[in-house]
Write a protein that holds these residues in place. Structure first.
Motif, mmCIF file in Angstrom:
data_model
loop_
_atom_site.group_PDB
_atom_site.id
_atom_site.type_symbol
_atom_site.label_atom_id
_atom_site.label_comp_id
_atom_site.label_asym_id
_atom_site.label_seq_id
_atom_site.Cartn_x
_atom_site.Cartn_y
_atom_site.Cartn_z
ATOM 1 N N TYR A 165 0.845 -1.197 0.000
ATOM 2 C CA TYR A 165 0.000 0.000 0.000
ATOM 3 C C TYR A 165 0.877 1.243 0.000
ATOM 4 N N GLU A 166 0.648 2.124 -0.977
ATOM 5 C CA GLU A 166 1.448 3.353 -1.087
ATOM 6 C C GLU A 166 0.656 4.583 -0.652
ATOM 7 N N GLY A 167 -0.557 4.356 -0.171
ATOM 8 C CA GLY A 167 -1.358 5.477 0.324
ATOM 9 C C GLY A 167 -2.306 6.014 -0.730
ATOM 10 N N LEU A 168 -2.971 7.117 -0.384
ATOM 11 C CA LEU A 168 -3.912 7.754 -1.310
ATOM 12 C C LEU A 168 -3.120 8.708 -2.204
ATOM 13 N N VAL A 169 -3.240 8.510 -3.514
ATOM 14 C CA VAL A 169 -2.525 9.412 -4.430
ATOM 15 C C VAL A 169 -3.388 10.622 -4.779
ATOM 16 N N LEU A 170 -4.689 10.501 -4.531
ATOM 17 C CA LEU A 170 -5.610 11.648 -4.644
ATOM 18 C C LEU A 170 -6.603 11.497 -3.500
ATOM 19 N N GLU A 171 -6.677 12.504 -2.656
ATOM 20 C CA GLU A 171 -7.578 12.435 -1.498
ATOM 21 C C GLU A 171 -8.847 13.218 -1.751
ATOM 22 N N SER A 172 -9.941 12.758 -1.185
ATOM 23 C CA SER A 172 -11.188 13.516 -1.306
ATOM 24 C C SER A 172 -11.058 14.826 -0.532
ATOM 25 N N GLU A 173 -11.900 15.779 -0.909
ATOM 26 C CA GLU A 173 -11.929 17.085 -0.241
ATOM 27 C C GLU A 173 -12.922 16.983 0.931
ATOM 28 N N LYS A 174 -12.466 17.350 2.107
ATOM 29 C CA LYS A 174 -13.330 17.176 3.293
ATOM 30 C C LYS A 174 -14.123 18.445 3.634
ATOM 31 N N GLU A 175 -13.562 19.624 3.302
ATOM 32 C CA GLU A 175 -14.193 20.876 3.747
ATOM 33 C C GLU A 175 -15.110 21.477 2.674
ATOM 34 N N ASP A 176 -14.528 21.756 1.512
ATOM 35 C CA ASP A 176 -15.243 22.518 0.477
ATOM 36 C C ASP A 176 -16.331 21.655 -0.171
ATOM 37 N N ILE A 177 -17.554 21.899 0.230
ATOM 38 C CA ILE A 177 -18.667 21.065 -0.237
ATOM 39 C C ILE A 177 -18.936 21.254 -1.735
ATOM 40 N N ALA A 178 -18.403 22.355 -2.316
ATOM 41 C CA ALA A 178 -18.602 22.601 -3.747
ATOM 42 C C ALA A 178 -17.581 21.845 -4.605
ATOM 43 N N SER A 185 5.026 11.945 -10.331
ATOM 44 C CA SER A 185 5.432 10.620 -9.854
ATOM 45 C C SER A 185 4.234 9.683 -9.915
ATOM 46 N N PRO A 186 4.475 8.394 -10.236
ATOM 47 C CA PRO A 186 3.346 7.449 -10.215
ATOM 48 C C PRO A 186 2.783 7.268 -8.810
ATOM 49 N N LEU A 187 3.559 7.663 -7.808
ATOM 50 C CA LEU A 187 3.093 7.524 -6.421
ATOM 51 C C LEU A 187 2.364 8.769 -5.923
ATOM 52 N N GLY A 188 2.140 9.719 -6.828
ATOM 53 C CA GLY A 188 1.417 10.929 -6.455
ATOM 54 C C GLY A 188 2.274 11.886 -5.646
ATOM 55 N N PRO A 189 1.681 12.863 -4.981
ATOM 56 C CA PRO A 189 0.251 13.146 -5.006
ATOM 57 C C PRO A 189 -0.198 13.745 -6.344
ATOM 58 N N PHE A 190 -1.388 13.361 -6.783
ATOM 59 C CA PHE A 190 -1.954 13.924 -8.006
ATOM 60 C C PHE A 190 -2.643 15.252 -7.685
ATOM 61 N N LYS A 191 -2.410 16.223 -8.579
ATOM 62 C CA LYS A 191 -3.056 17.535 -8.417
ATOM 63 C C LYS A 191 -4.350 17.497 -9.223
ATOM 64 N N PHE A 192 -5.469 17.760 -8.558
ATOM 65 C CA PHE A 192 -6.780 17.717 -9.225
ATOM 66 C C PHE A 192 -6.951 18.959 -10.093
ATOM 67 N N LEU A 193 -7.152 18.770 -11.399
ATOM 68 C CA LEU A 193 -7.280 19.919 -12.308
ATOM 69 C C LEU A 193 -8.731 20.376 -12.441
ATOM 70 N N GLY A 194 -9.675 19.487 -12.127
ATOM 71 C CA GLY A 194 -11.077 19.885 -12.215
ATOM 72 C C GLY A 194 -11.927 18.793 -12.821
ATOM 73 N N ALA A 195 -13.226 19.051 -12.875
ATOM 74 C CA ALA A 195 -14.182 18.103 -13.443
ATOM 75 C C ALA A 195 -14.902 18.773 -14.601
ATOM 76 N N LYS A 196 -15.341 17.963 -15.564
ATOM 77 C CA LYS A 196 -16.077 18.526 -16.692
ATOM 78 C C LYS A 196 -16.939 17.449 -17.341
ATOM 79 N N VAL A 197 -17.856 17.885 -18.169
ATOM 80 C CA VAL A 197 -18.646 16.961 -18.976
ATOM 81 C C VAL A 197 -17.988 16.974 -20.360
ATOM 82 N N PRO A 198 -17.306 15.883 -20.751
ATOM 83 C CA PRO A 198 -16.453 15.929 -21.946
ATOM 84 C C PRO A 198 -17.257 16.121 -23.236
#
Ligand code: GAL
Length: 309
Positions: free
Chosen positions: A72-85, A131-144
């Motif tokens: 186990y290498e941990g979470l490479v992208l973590e959920s956002e806990k505060e910002d509900i948006a 790095s393949p082990l992250g951390p990954f920077k979230f660029l955003g979400a979209k409808v492709p």
């Protein structure tokens, strides 16, 4: 490792890498997937149908040299806990994370299905890491391409062009959307295939002049019959052929659902999720070798155990 069961990492903890993918970089295999280690909750689709869910924890990564012993290498992208948006807030949906390596930028790009708990957003999220082990920077979400997108995968073609395959048109159609050179967005060119076939959970590979796509039907967490489709071109007239599964419970895909196909030592392997809707964190895994016949058919027999390569 018993196929169909939840597997453990080298520390004896349950592997939390559902809806995932395995890629090789250097001499190491990286398994990315949804960390579903929370308690089950109930959500409702827009149709009103109840569906079990867990809050988003993030994308987990495990490494292995032999595809059997996973660290186990941990979470490479973590959920956002505060910002509900945030699209990756714990209350949302983050599924089917897939990572591809971008040679031009020497980085790793993570695509995932992003949704609201009622699956009414139907989009993708994109994140990058050096790095393949992250951390990954979230660029955003979209409808492709302004096309609704639920189950998805990303696939890198022989020439380095990458594509997003996603169930669209309310899961009726599979869309193939070309990515830009950085793999961080769609580039506007897309086509729809397998129209009105209602396929999801796409998993792809290429072998000897032919592209193969294994998909499931659309029955939420419940198993159904897998089908494979073939096409000599990645963007072309894909043709559904048959269920590749062979033997007892083939019609239920051995109670699993496709998540990814990876290549190891010249052979192709199908990864399955065995969803446990009553306790999603205990959902199991299988890895099954794929046989390819000379007339472009796939045969995937059940094996009780995954013994590695
Ligand atoms: C399945 C899909 C899973 C998840 C589930 C939720 O059809 O393949 O990734 O979205 O539905 O009900």
């Amino acid at each position: 490792m018993k196929n169909g069961q939840i597997w453990q990492d080298i520390d004896g903890n349950d592997i939390q890498a559902h809806g995932g993918c395995i890629i090789k970089h250097g001499d190491t295999y990286y398994w990315y997937g949804e960390h579903k280690g929370g308690d089950n909750k109930i959500a409702r689709f827009v149709t009103g149908q109840e569906v079990s869910r867990v809050d988003v924890i993030g994308v987990a990564c495990y490494t292995s040299k032999d595809l059997l012993n996973w660290k186990y290498e941990g979470l490479v992208l973590e959920s956002e806990k505060e910002d509900i948006a945030s699209p990756i807030h714990t209350s949302q949906v983050l599924e089917r994370p897939k990572v591809i390596y971008n040679e031009k930028n020497n980085n790793f790009v993570l695509w995932m299905h992003i949704d609201r708990p009622d699956y009414s957003y139907a989009g993708v999220g994109i994140a990058v890491s050096d790095s393949p082990l992250g951390p990954f920077k979230f660029l955003g979400a979209k409808v492709p391409n302004k096309q609704d997108s639920r189950d998805m995968t990303v696939y890198k073609d022989k020439d380095g062009t990458a594509y997003l395959f996603h169930s669209s048109n309310r899961n009726k159609t599979m869309n193939i959307a070309r990515l830009n050179e950085d793999y961080t967005d769609v580039d506007g060119s897309f086509s729809s295939v397998l129209e009105d076939q209602e396929r999801e959970a796409p998993a792809l590979f290429y072998h000897d002049g032919m592209y193969y796509m294994v998909t499931s039907g659309c029955t939420s967490w419940d198993p159904n019959a897998a089908l494979f489709a073939i096409c000599p071109h990645i963007v072309g007239k894909w043709k559904l052929i048959d269920n590749p599964c062979d033997g007892k419970y083939a019609r239920q895909t051995f109670f699993g659902q496709s998540s990814y196909i990876f290549e190891a030592e010249g052979k192709f392997y199908l990864m399955l999720d065995h969803w446990k809707p009553d306790n999603l964190k205990k959902s199991g895994y299988s890895i099954l070798p794929i046989e390819i016949t000379s007339d472009n058919c796939l045969i995937i027999p059940w094996q009780d155990e995954w013994l590695g390569i």
